[in-house]
Design a protein around this motif. Structure first.
Motif, PDB file in Angstrom:
ATOM      1  N   ASP A 159      -5.590  -1.870  -4.207  1.00  0.00           N
ATOM      2  CA  ASP A 159      -6.500  -2.716  -3.444  1.00  0.00           C
ATOM      3  C   ASP A 159      -5.877  -4.074  -3.141  1.00  0.00           C
ATOM      4  O   ASP A 159      -6.041  -4.626  -2.041  1.00  0.00           O
ATOM      5  CB  ASP A 159      -7.803  -2.910  -4.225  1.00  0.00           C
ATOM      6  CG  ASP A 159      -8.620  -1.627  -4.288  1.00  0.00           C
ATOM      7  OD1 ASP A 159      -8.314  -0.695  -3.523  1.00  0.00           O
ATOM      8  OD2 ASP A 159      -9.564  -1.583  -5.117  1.00  0.00           O
ATOM      9  N   GLY A 160      -5.142  -4.623  -4.141  1.00  0.00           N
ATOM     10  CA  GLY A 160      -4.517  -5.918  -3.932  1.00  0.00           C
ATOM     11  C   GLY A 160      -3.451  -5.868  -2.862  1.00  0.00           C
ATOM     12  O   GLY A 160      -3.372  -6.756  -1.999  1.00  0.00           O
ATOM     13  N   LEU A 161      -2.604  -4.840  -2.892  1.00  0.00           N
ATOM     14  CA  LEU A 161      -1.560  -4.712  -1.884  1.00  0.00           C
ATOM     15  C   LEU A 161      -2.150  -4.500  -0.498  1.00  0.00           C
ATOM     16  O   LEU A 161      -1.660  -5.041   0.495  1.00  0.00           O
ATOM     17  CB  LEU A 161      -0.614  -3.572  -2.245  1.00  0.00           C
ATOM     18  CG  LEU A 161       0.349  -3.829  -3.412  1.00  0.00           C
ATOM     19  CD1 LEU A 161       1.171  -2.580  -3.709  1.00  0.00           C
ATOM     20  CD2 LEU A 161       1.253  -5.009  -3.115  1.00  0.00           C
ATOM     21  N   LEU A 203      -0.365   4.734  -4.173  1.00  0.00           N
ATOM     22  CA  LEU A 203       0.062   3.688  -3.256  1.00  0.00           C
ATOM     23  C   LEU A 203       0.731   4.238  -2.006  1.00  0.00           C
ATOM     24  O   LEU A 203       1.220   3.468  -1.174  1.00  0.00           O
ATOM     25  CB  LEU A 203       1.047   2.745  -3.975  1.00  0.00           C
ATOM     26  CG  LEU A 203       0.623   2.186  -5.336  1.00  0.00           C
ATOM     27  CD1 LEU A 203       1.719   1.298  -5.913  1.00  0.00           C
ATOM     28  CD2 LEU A 203      -0.684   1.414  -5.210  1.00  0.00           C
ATOM     29  N   ALA A 204       0.748   5.569  -1.875  1.00  0.00           N
ATOM     30  CA  ALA A 204       1.522   6.175  -0.783  1.00  0.00           C
ATOM     31  C   ALA A 204       0.900   5.935   0.584  1.00  0.00           C
ATOM     32  O   ALA A 204       1.593   5.987   1.604  1.00  0.00           O
ATOM     33  CB  ALA A 204       1.676   7.663  -1.036  1.00  0.00           C
ATOM     34  N   ASP A 205      -0.391   5.695   0.646  1.00  0.00           N
ATOM     35  CA  ASP A 205      -1.035   5.569   1.962  1.00  0.00           C
ATOM     36  C   ASP A 205      -1.023   4.138   2.491  1.00  0.00           C
ATOM     37  O   ASP A 205      -1.670   3.836   3.490  1.00  0.00           O
ATOM     38  CB  ASP A 205      -2.475   6.078   1.885  1.00  0.00           C
ATOM     39  CG  ASP A 205      -3.314   5.301   0.882  1.00  0.00           C
ATOM     40  OD1 ASP A 205      -2.732   4.541   0.056  1.00  0.00           O
ATOM     41  OD2 ASP A 205      -4.553   5.445   0.910  1.00  0.00           O
ATOM     42  N   LEU A 206      -0.317   3.242   1.840  1.00  0.00           N
ATOM     43  CA  LEU A 206      -0.229   1.868   2.333  1.00  0.00           C
ATOM     44  C   LEU A 206       0.649   1.824   3.578  1.00  0.00           C
ATOM     45  O   LEU A 206       1.536   2.672   3.756  1.00  0.00           O
ATOM     46  CB  LEU A 206       0.326   0.953   1.242  1.00  0.00           C
ATOM     47  CG  LEU A 206      -0.622   0.745   0.036  1.00  0.00           C
ATOM     48  CD1 LEU A 206       0.083   0.003  -1.083  1.00  0.00           C
ATOM     49  CD2 LEU A 206      -1.892   0.000   0.455  1.00  0.00           C
ATOM     50  N   TYR A 224      -3.357  -7.737   0.846  1.00  0.00           N
ATOM     51  CA  TYR A 224      -2.223  -8.570   1.260  1.00  0.00           C
ATOM     52  C   TYR A 224      -1.652  -8.099   2.588  1.00  0.00           C
ATOM     53  O   TYR A 224      -1.420  -8.908   3.502  1.00  0.00           O
ATOM     54  CB  TYR A 224      -1.135  -8.543   0.179  1.00  0.00           C
ATOM     55  CG  TYR A 224       0.144  -9.203   0.630  1.00  0.00           C
ATOM     56  CD1 TYR A 224       0.293 -10.580   0.619  1.00  0.00           C
ATOM     57  CD2 TYR A 224       1.208  -8.423   1.108  1.00  0.00           C
ATOM     58  CE1 TYR A 224       1.468 -11.177   1.057  1.00  0.00           C
ATOM     59  CE2 TYR A 224       2.385  -9.016   1.549  1.00  0.00           C
ATOM     60  CZ  TYR A 224       2.503 -10.397   1.521  1.00  0.00           C
ATOM     61  OH  TYR A 224       3.665 -10.985   1.972  1.00  0.00           O
ATOM     62  N   LEU A 225      -1.436  -6.801   2.705  1.00  0.00           N
ATOM     63  CA  LEU A 225      -0.813  -6.278   3.918  1.00  0.00           C
ATOM     64  C   LEU A 225      -1.732  -6.419   5.124  1.00  0.00           C
ATOM     65  O   LEU A 225      -1.260  -6.632   6.250  1.00  0.00           O
ATOM     66  CB  LEU A 225      -0.421  -4.822   3.706  1.00  0.00           C
ATOM     67  CG  LEU A 225       0.677  -4.603   2.641  1.00  0.00           C
ATOM     68  CD1 LEU A 225       0.853  -3.125   2.348  1.00  0.00           C
ATOM     69  CD2 LEU A 225       1.995  -5.238   3.092  1.00  0.00           C
ATOM     70  N   ASP A 226      -3.041  -6.328   4.894  1.00  0.00           N
ATOM     71  CA  ASP A 226      -3.985  -6.480   6.001  1.00  0.00           C
ATOM     72  C   ASP A 226      -4.130  -7.936   6.432  1.00  0.00           C
ATOM     73  O   ASP A 226      -4.542  -8.208   7.574  1.00  0.00           O
ATOM     74  CB  ASP A 226      -5.356  -5.941   5.592  1.00  0.00           C
ATOM     75  CG  ASP A 226      -5.361  -4.424   5.482  1.00  0.00           C
ATOM     76  OD1 ASP A 226      -4.395  -3.790   5.962  1.00  0.00           O
ATOM     77  OD2 ASP A 226      -6.317  -3.876   4.895  1.00  0.00           O
ATOM     78  N   HIS A 227      -3.849  -8.867   5.507  1.00  0.00           N
ATOM     79  CA  HIS A 227      -4.064 -10.302   5.812  1.00  0.00           C
ATOM     80  C   HIS A 227      -2.791 -11.108   5.549  1.00  0.00           C
ATOM     81  O   HIS A 227      -2.850 -12.275   5.165  1.00  0.00           O
ATOM     82  CB  HIS A 227      -5.210 -10.863   4.958  1.00  0.00           C
ATOM     83  CG  HIS A 227      -6.500 -10.138   5.107  1.00  0.00           C
ATOM     84  ND1 HIS A 227      -6.826  -9.025   4.366  1.00  0.00           N
ATOM     85  CD2 HIS A 227      -7.572 -10.372   5.925  1.00  0.00           C
ATOM     86  CE1 HIS A 227      -8.027  -8.596   4.706  1.00  0.00           C
ATOM     87  NE2 HIS A 227      -8.502  -9.399   5.660  1.00  0.00           N
TER      88      HIS A 227
END
Length: 983
Positions: free
Chosen positions: A962-964, A901-904, A967-970
């Motif tokens: 993928d879910g995060l 999850l580090a690249d979010l 969410y962050l993109d939309h």
């Protein structure tokens, strides 16, 4: 004895005064005759009016002709001289006895009794003539100068003959009246008490034996009266109940303007005869009933006073006996109409329908008036009063009758004033039948109003059902032709179906048509034809939210217990959100009422109450995030070496409000298999499918949480400090306690709390658990919601299980030291749902526990939605101490087990876990990850669990990542929603 007087002609003044007194007496006699006749004709007129008002016009015409004959008989007998009464009496008595004998051989039978003789279309009831004959002969015998024992014996013998013949019919009501008449004549005829008392005692002793002579329906009537069963809406008390309704709802002046007046009258049985008074009050009101009772009282008093005028005991007894007979008949009839006396089959004299009784009563009144007239005209030749004793107790009897009738009248008025509205409501209810007009079920949408559950007919996937009320339509061929043309059915088939339906059928389905055809049928406005929407639900997203949305179906006994008052066959939510919010979604059914006759056949349309559609339910779910989470979860499960029996679950929640943004479960099911019609094959396959697709795995599946539980243990250390959070604790590859060795997932050096969370150091948490003790861990776990339902608005949520030393003992086990050790890493006596895991993760990140919610707002088409109330967040007692735990979650993403999850694009905190599960094969686990973003200001918590080896790209990490990212993109689109007003 010769009459003596002064010698010589009377003085002129004296003679003039005598003539004047005689003229006054004659005028009084004429007034008496007129008043009695007016009272009698008033009763006759009211009886004819009753027949006309209830629609019995033929009976009214026939009764009118007979009444004219009766009046003629009255006039004829009025002119009869008193000296001819003996001949008239013996003739009437003899004719009555002969006819009573004839009845037993050639009479007509009805209701188990033979009472009438028919001559062509004319019927005659000899027992009515027997009343007049017995009255006259008893007056002759008892008014004679014979010794008392002879008069008594002759009277009894003469009475036994007609009484016995009426018993054989059996006509017990007339038998009773004849017995009352005979007893009355013995009393007023001054028969000595030494004869009357033994007779009365014999009657009392033999009275119980008379019960054996009662017919079954008479026994039921008597029993109903004695136990008060006349209040029952059915059975033997029906007649009295209907009489109460008629009297109670008639008002003062009736309801002649009521269009349903004729139909109401049909519900009163024997409205022409025994219950004619109740019918009259129901039609013309209490005033008409009071007029009838007043006329009867006047007639009784005039007949009673007539017994004091005749110059012979014979004539006096005729008047007195008829006064008592009419009084008793009136009292019994009025009392029975009010339910104060049993229904004895005694009609209201002169008012009730019955030609024989009417003629006999009028003729008897004519006889009495003739006696009065004769006595008044020939008063100068009357015997001295000591030789002509008047009948005893007549005025007292008349007074008693009057008091009883007045009391009955007051009861009738009180019945109307105190229970009138209630009785009118009962009357309306009994003639009303209604069928349901189902309300359209509200839709379920996501937070952007994208449809998730809708009515099939609203999207062109269902049909409307056309129903008719057969009894109202079958008599209108033109309307049947129109309906056939609109629905596309052959006219002959439609007419045959409607004609073959039972008369009591309220709604008969005749066609299933598309919505546009249903709309055309409704617009045609054919009376007795209705269009009902088919209650079919459609779920456009298929299996995406199957276990969450649930399904609808016919209410079960459990549903009826949950929602009292459900009509039979009602469609309700049976599972999921459909069940949880059924009261909101179902709406309020309407109804179409029809008025029915006493046999239940519809005769007219009644009130219509349109249905109120159910409210729409807006969920907090974002359909886009839901689809992304579901797809990722399904891919992760499919990628497992043995995916057939594996399950996956993922939930995204706003940690600030508890709003559930997505809730995915795999395997799942398509709600549309529940129809209607139900796809039984598909349902059977689902029930037998591996992975329990009918289960909602986020809230109903439980599993050991593994290392994700370390967040709870770490929070316990902050609430009950034993290790300083930045103090390094030696760890290594294993930990030995109580003779048992517990391994680490890899050898590790000394670490503090933050590093141990990030790397998921088992040995650190073994030691921490021992240092804390089971009580501190369990106390903190409970504060974070472990071992209890989260309160999500979804039925069937599992509470999971949080074992304790006390529960282990209660179950017959033992809580060992090793139990505390493995509890430190989320194993052992511990089972949680993915939603519980997400909730404690959110609590650690924010310092407050929230109640997860799916329902966000409700509203109707075209109206602003209203937010559903939701419980406020609850701060955890140790919120201020949770900084190191959050730091460990962040370190897990930057340098620990959650670097996926580090690249979010925002800082994320997370905790992973791999738990051994006894229900899985060797080498497979419950793979967990629970993440929060942004970590410094949490907006979303996302927790996933996937069963399998948990290696490579097949773990739960990909689902959450993928879910995060989605969410962050939309983010604006996900969190946006339509306008909502405060609850």
């Amino acid at each position: 004895m010769p009459i003596t007087g002064p010698a010589g002609p009377p003085a002129p003044g004296r003679e003039s005064r005598g003539r004047t007194r005689q003229q006054r007496r004659n005028r009084r006699s004429g007034a008496f005759d007129l008043l009695a006749i007016v009272a009698a004709l008033t009763l006759v007129g009211l009886g004819l009016a009753n027949l006309h008002l209830i629609g019995a016009t033929e009976l009214a015409a026939r009764q009118g002709v007979i009444a004219a004959g009766g009046v003629l008989a009255l006039m004829v007998f009025w002119r009869v001289r008193a000296r001819y009464l003996r001949v008239l009496g013996w003739a009437a008595y003899g004719a009555a006895v002969l006819l009573l004998v004839g009845v037993l051989t050639v009479g007509l039978s009805a209701n188990g009794a033979t009472r009438w003789i028919a001559i062509g279309s004319f019927t005659f009831q000899p027992s009515e003539l027997a009343k007049l004959g017995l009255l006259l002969v008893l007056a002759t015998v008892l008014g004679s100068g014979r010794p008392a024992w002879q008069r008594f014996t002759a009277a009894v013998l003469l009475s036994v003959v007609p009484i016995g013949l009426t018993v054989l019919q059996p006509d017990l009501s007339t038998t009773t009246l004849l017995a009352v008449l005979a007893g009355t004549m013995l009393v007023i005829g001054r028969v000595p008490a030494r004869f009357l008392l033994p007779l009365a005692a014999a009657v009392v002793i033999s009275a119980p034996l008379m019960i054996s002579l009662l017919r079954p329906y008479q026994l039921v009537r008597l029993g109903s009266f004695l136990v008060g069963a006349h209040e029952s809406p059915t059975g033997s008390g029906w007649a009295v109940r209907q009489a109460h309704i008629a009297v109670g709802s008639g008002g003062l002046f009736g309801r002649t303007d009521d269009p349903l007046r004729g139909l109401r009258a049909q519900y009163l049985p024997e409205r022409e005869t025994d219950l004619a008074l109740a019918s009259l009050v129901g039609q013309w009101g209490l005033v008409a009933g009071a007029a009838a009772v007043l006329a009867a009282i006047i007639l009784v008093w005039r007949l009673a006073l007539a017994s004091r005028v005749p110059r012979t005991p014979h004539g006096a007894l005729v008047g007195g006996g008829l006064a008592v007979l009419l009084g008793v008949e009136t009292v019994v009839s009025v009392g029975a109409n009010l339910g104060l006396l049993p229904l004895a089959g005694v009609p209201f004299p002169l008012l009730s329908y019955g030609g024989t009784a009417l003629v006999v009563h009028l003729a008897a009144i004519g006889v009495v008036l003739a006696v009065r007239r004769d006595g008044a005209r020939r008063r100068l030749w009357a015997l001295p009063s000591w030789r002509n004793p008047r009948p005893r107790l007549i005025r007292l009897a008349a007074l008693g009758v009057s008091v009883l009738l007045i009391a009955f009248g007051v009861y009738g008025w009180r019945l109307q004033s105190t229970r009138g509205e209630a009785l009118q409501a009962v009357g309306d209810e009994q003639m009303t039948r209604c069928f349901r007009l189902p309300a359209a079920r509200g839709s379920i949408t996501d937070r952007h109003d994208a449809p998730l559950a809708v009515n099939a007919v609203d999207v062109g996937g269902g049909v409307d059902q056309v129903v008719v009320v057969p009894a109202l339509v079958r008599t209108r061929p033109a309307d049947i032709d129109r309906l056939a043309g609109l629905t596309g059915r052959p006219v002959e088939d439609l007419a045959a179906q409607i004609g073959a339906a039972e008369g009591t059928t309220l709604s008969l389905p005749v066609a299933d048509v598309p919505r546009d055809v249903g709309t055309a049928v409704t617009a045609a406005g054919i009376p007795g034809v209705f269009v009902l929407p088919e209650p079919r639900r459609w779920y456009p997203q298929g299996a995406l939210l199957g276990p969450v949305l649930g399904f609808v179906g016919v209410a079960t006994p459990e549903d009826e217990a949950r929602w009292p008052g459900l009509p039979s066959g009602e469609i309700v939510g049976r599972a999921g959100l459909e069940q949880q919010y059924d009261a909101v979604l179902r709406g309020i059914n309407g109804q179409q009422c029809v008025y029915v006759d006493p046999t239940g056949v519809p005769v007219a349309l009644g009130e219509r109450r349109d249905p109120v559609p159910g409210a729409d339910l807006r969920l907090s779910i974002d359909l886009g995030l839901q689809q992304r989470l579901d797809a990722g979860l399904a891919a992760a499960v499919r990628a497992q070496p043995r995916p057939r029996n594996r399950i996956g679950a993922a939930v995204a929640m706003d940690p600030r409000s508890g709003q559930v943004l997505a809730i995915a479960s795999t395997p799942s099911f398509d709600n549309n298999v529940y129809g209607p019609p139900i796809d039984t094959g598909a349902l059977q396959a689902l029930a037998e499918a591996p992975g329990s697709p009918l289960l909602e795995h986020v809230t109903q599946a439980v599993a050991p949480p593994g290392s994700t539980f370390k967040l709870v243990v770490a929070a316990a250390n902050q609430a009950h400090p034993v290790f300083a959070p930045h103090r390094a604790i030696p760890t290594g590859a294993s930990f030995t306690y109580g003779g048992h060795t517990f391994g680490n997932w890899k050898p590790m050096g000394p670490m503090d709390l933050v590093e141990s969370i990030a790397i998921s150091n088992d040995v650190y948490f073994y030691k921490l658990a021992v240092a804390l003790g089971a009580e501190a861990i369990i106390d903190t776990a409970r504060a974070l919601g472990v071992g209890a339902p989260t309160g999500l608005d979804l039925p069937g949520e599992s509470a999971g299980h949080l074992g304790t030393p006390e529960s282990a003992e209660a179950e017959g086990g033992t809580w060992y030291g090793g139990s505390t050790v493995i509890l430190g890493i989320g194993q052992g006596d511990l089972q949680v749902t993915p939603l519980q895991n997400a909730r404690w993760t959110a609590a650690v990140a924010t310092g407050s526990t929230v109640t997860p919610r799916l329902g966000m707002a409700i509203g109707t088409e075209g109206a602003t939605y209203t937010a559903l109330p939701a419980p406020a967040a609850t701060p955890v007692p140790f919120a201020a101490e949770l900084g190191p735990v959050r730091e460990g979650m962040r370190r897990a993403v930057t340098a620990g087990t959650a670097t996926r999850l580090a690249d979010l694009p925002v800082p994320v905190g997370a905790k992973t876990g791999t738990a051994q599960d006894g229900g899985l094969p060797e080498g497979e686990y419950d793979n967990w990850i629970s993440a929060v973003a942004p970590m410094d200001a949490p907006e979303i918590v996302l927790t996933a669990m996937v069963q399998g080896p948990g290696t490579g790209g097949n773990s739960a990490r990909n689902v959450v990542a993928d879910g995060l990212r989605h969410y962050l993109d939309h983010r604006p689109e996900v969190l946006g929603t339509g306008p909502v007003q405060a609850p």
